[in-house]
Design a protein around this motif. Structure first.
Motif, short mmCIF file in Angstrom:
data_model
loop_
_atom_site.label_atom_id
_atom_site.label_comp_id
_atom_site.label_asym_id
_atom_site.label_seq_id
_atom_site.Cartn_x
_atom_site.Cartn_y
_atom_site.Cartn_z
N GLN A 1 -5.85 -16.26 14.71
CA GLN A 1 -4.51 -16.47 14.18
C GLN A 1 -4.43 -16.12 12.70
O GLN A 1 -3.51 -15.44 12.24
CB GLN A 1 -4.09 -17.93 14.40
CG GLN A 1 -2.67 -18.24 13.95
CD GLN A 1 -2.29 -19.67 14.27
OE1 GLN A 1 -3.08 -20.44 14.80
NE2 GLN A 1 -1.05 -20.04 13.92
N TYR B 1 -4.82 -12.28 12.35
CA TYR B 1 -3.62 -11.53 12.73
C TYR B 1 -2.58 -11.55 11.61
O TYR B 1 -1.94 -10.53 11.31
CB TYR B 1 -3.02 -12.12 14.01
CG TYR B 1 -1.82 -11.37 14.52
CD1 TYR B 1 -1.97 -10.20 15.25
CD2 TYR B 1 -0.53 -11.83 14.27
CE1 TYR B 1 -0.88 -9.50 15.72
CE2 TYR B 1 0.58 -11.14 14.73
CZ TYR B 1 0.39 -9.97 15.46
OH TYR B 1 1.50 -9.28 15.92
N ARG C 1 -4.11 -8.83 18.58
CA ARG C 1 -3.16 -9.46 19.50
C ARG C 1 -3.75 -9.58 20.90
O ARG C 1 -3.61 -10.62 21.57
CB ARG C 1 -1.86 -8.65 19.56
CG ARG C 1 -0.85 -9.16 20.58
CD ARG C 1 -0.44 -10.58 20.30
NE ARG C 1 0.57 -10.64 19.27
CZ ARG C 1 1.00 -11.76 18.71
NH1 ARG C 1 0.46 -12.91 19.08
NH2 ARG C 1 1.93 -11.75 17.77
N GLN D 1 -6.23 -12.35 20.86
CA GLN D 1 -5.58 -13.65 20.86
C GLN D 1 -5.19 -14.06 22.28
O GLN D 1 -5.40 -15.20 22.70
CB GLN D 1 -4.33 -13.62 19.97
CG GLN D 1 -4.62 -13.69 18.48
CD GLN D 1 -3.33 -13.74 17.67
OE1 GLN D 1 -2.50 -12.84 17.73
NE2 GLN D 1 -3.16 -14.82 16.92
#
Length: 480
Positions: free
Chosen positions: A409, A412, A461, A464
């Motif tokens: 997180q 990103y 992404r 994640q």
């Protein structure tokens, strides 16, 4: 007096041998440790009982194309169907053990003819005795028999009962094994699907950059024609275009392999995978609630499977221990028997019945029984160690994925800011180069950094989304 003493000595020796038969060898047995830490070390929030593993996979995954793929895989995946057959095998084994616990009853018909030698005890007896007053013994003597016969081992030491319970535990363990396979299958399909979406987006980025770089190449050629740059600049831009084009084919190959892997998991030959590639940017990493580590004991199928294996191994030890004790077996039968078919049902002369029992304990050559008992204890210890290893591995997997989610997180967010800065840098460098205020190498390096950053954003992404899937799997979700 001597005879009486001899009988007393024989009786004492018999009791001593019987006592020795019941003496068991000493073995060390482990006990599984079911304790877990109070909370996960890398949990993003204070520990509570809310746990994403309780959530059915249809609620955890919201992409309709992905749920359709999972539905198909749960029906046609070969590995999952193999585990279903293992469940049937384990269920049948439990039925076999249950059958051994009950009496064996059979109905039989038998016919035979035999002529013993006249100069034998049996032959001379048949020669001298009539089978019926006034009826000589037939030569040869036939025999016809019809009856029911039964045998039953009285389960004094619960040997058969424990064997049945052990088979039942292994059946339940096979069910948990199927659940664990389902969990892994769902996670693997979701990871491959998200990888496929990421590759689609990276391919779109590459194609877009090929167009941008091709336009830049045409500008450089025009500048060379007007003697503003040299052939070196043209060749450098040409090399950049070819490098990006080559990368496009590499991504296309990875897309093909990922599609084929998904089709294999779905139990079918390669075909296009229906998906919405543009939806990757709209997919948000799922919120994972870790709950408490102690919930792994109930949510993780592999932990429950290992615990059932421990219970089955413990029952196997009891079965092996019962082999040292005396075994009681009963047998009996009833029916009709005669030397001529017409006399078979003549009552009461043709009626037969029998009943008997035997009680026996191993006295000699007990080494084989000791070895079986020792092996059963060793397998129980193995099951205990495997249980503890499985539980610790489950905890480590969850802790790793929770830390991974938090770090991805932050990564990103930083990478998104980098892409914004590099995108602006590309525009600036292109404008400066067009007005001869920047060198062409600055344009090339800025474009290269920008495309790499955009690739990284897509990659992060995807990671994640996959980290959420892996955390869901590690917590024990996916089989409900």
């Amino acid at each position: 007096m001597l005879s009486k003493r001899l009988y007393q000595c024989l009786g004492a020796a018999t009791l001593a041998v019987a006592a020795a038969a019941c003496k068991l060898p000493q073995v060390a047995t482990l006990t599984q440790n079911r304790s877990t830490p109070a909370a996960y070390a890398n949990a993003p929030a204070p520990a509570d009982s809310a746990n994403s593993a309780r959530q059915p996979w249809r609620q955890f995954f919201t992409d309709p194309h992905l749920t359709a793929l999972i539905d198909s895989a749960l029906l046609h995946n070969q590995e999952l169907n193999i585990t279903r057959q293992e469940i049937d095998i384990a269920r049948n084994e439990a039925q076999v053990r249950k059958g051994e616990y009950l009496p064996f009853v059979g109905l039989g018909v038998r016919a035979e003819a035999e002529r013993p030698g006249r100069y034998t005890l049996r032959g001379a007896t048949e020669e001298a005795i009539d089978v019926k007053p006034g009826v000589r013994t037939p030569d040869p003597l036939a025999n016809y028999q019809l009856g029911a016969f039964a045998s039953w081992e009285v389960d004094i030491w619960h040997r058969l009962r424990n064997a049945r319970q052990a088979a039942l535990r292994r059946y339940l363990a096979s069910v948990e094994g199927k659940n664990f396979t389902t969990t892994n299958l769902v996670a693997e399909i979701a990871n491959s699907y998200y990888e496929l979406l990421a590759l689609d987006n990276q391919l779109a980025i590459v194609r877009q950059n090929i167009g941008i770089q091709t336009n830049a190449l045409e500008i450089v050629r025009l500048q060379k024609a007007s003697a503003r740059v040299t052939e070196l600049a043209v060749q450098r831009f040409e090399a950049q275009v070819q490098n990006t084009t080559s990368r496009q084919f590499d991504i296309q190959q990875r897309i093909t392999e990922t599609e084929n892997r998904l089709n294999f998991l779905l139990g079918r030959y390669p075909q296009p995978i229906v998906r919405d590639a543009a939806g990757l940017s709209n997919l948000l990493p799922p919120a994972v609630q870790a709950g408490l580590p102690v919930q792994l004991l109930q949510n993780r199928p592999d932990v429950r499977q290992a615990e059932l294996e421990v219970q089955a191994a413990g029952l196997d030890v009891r079965v092996a221990r019962a082999a040292f004790y005396p075994a009681l077996r009963l047998s009996g039968g009833a029916g009709f028997e005669a030397f001529r078919p017409g006399l078979v049902f003549s009552a009461p002369e043709s009626i037969l019945y029998s009943i008997g029992g035997d009680l026996a304990a191993p006295l000699v050559n007990r080494n084989a029984i000791k070895a079986v008992y020792g092996s059963a204890n060793a397998r129980q210890n193995q099951a205990v160690l495997n249980y503890e290893r499985t539980l610790r591995n489950a905890y480590v997997e969850v802790a790793n994925q929770l830390a991974n989610i938090a770090n991805l997180q932050s990564s990103y967010a930083a990478k998104t800011r980098e892409v914004a800065a590099l995108t602006e840098s590309v525009n600036i460098s292109t404008s400066l180069f067009g007005s001869a205020r920047a060198d062409y190498t600055e344009v090339l390096f800025t474009q290269r950094d920008a495309i790499e950053a955009r690739f990284d954003v897509v990659e992060i992404r995807m990671q994640q989304l996959q980290a959420g899937v892996q955390a869901y799997r590690a917590l024990g979700g996916g089989w409900r």
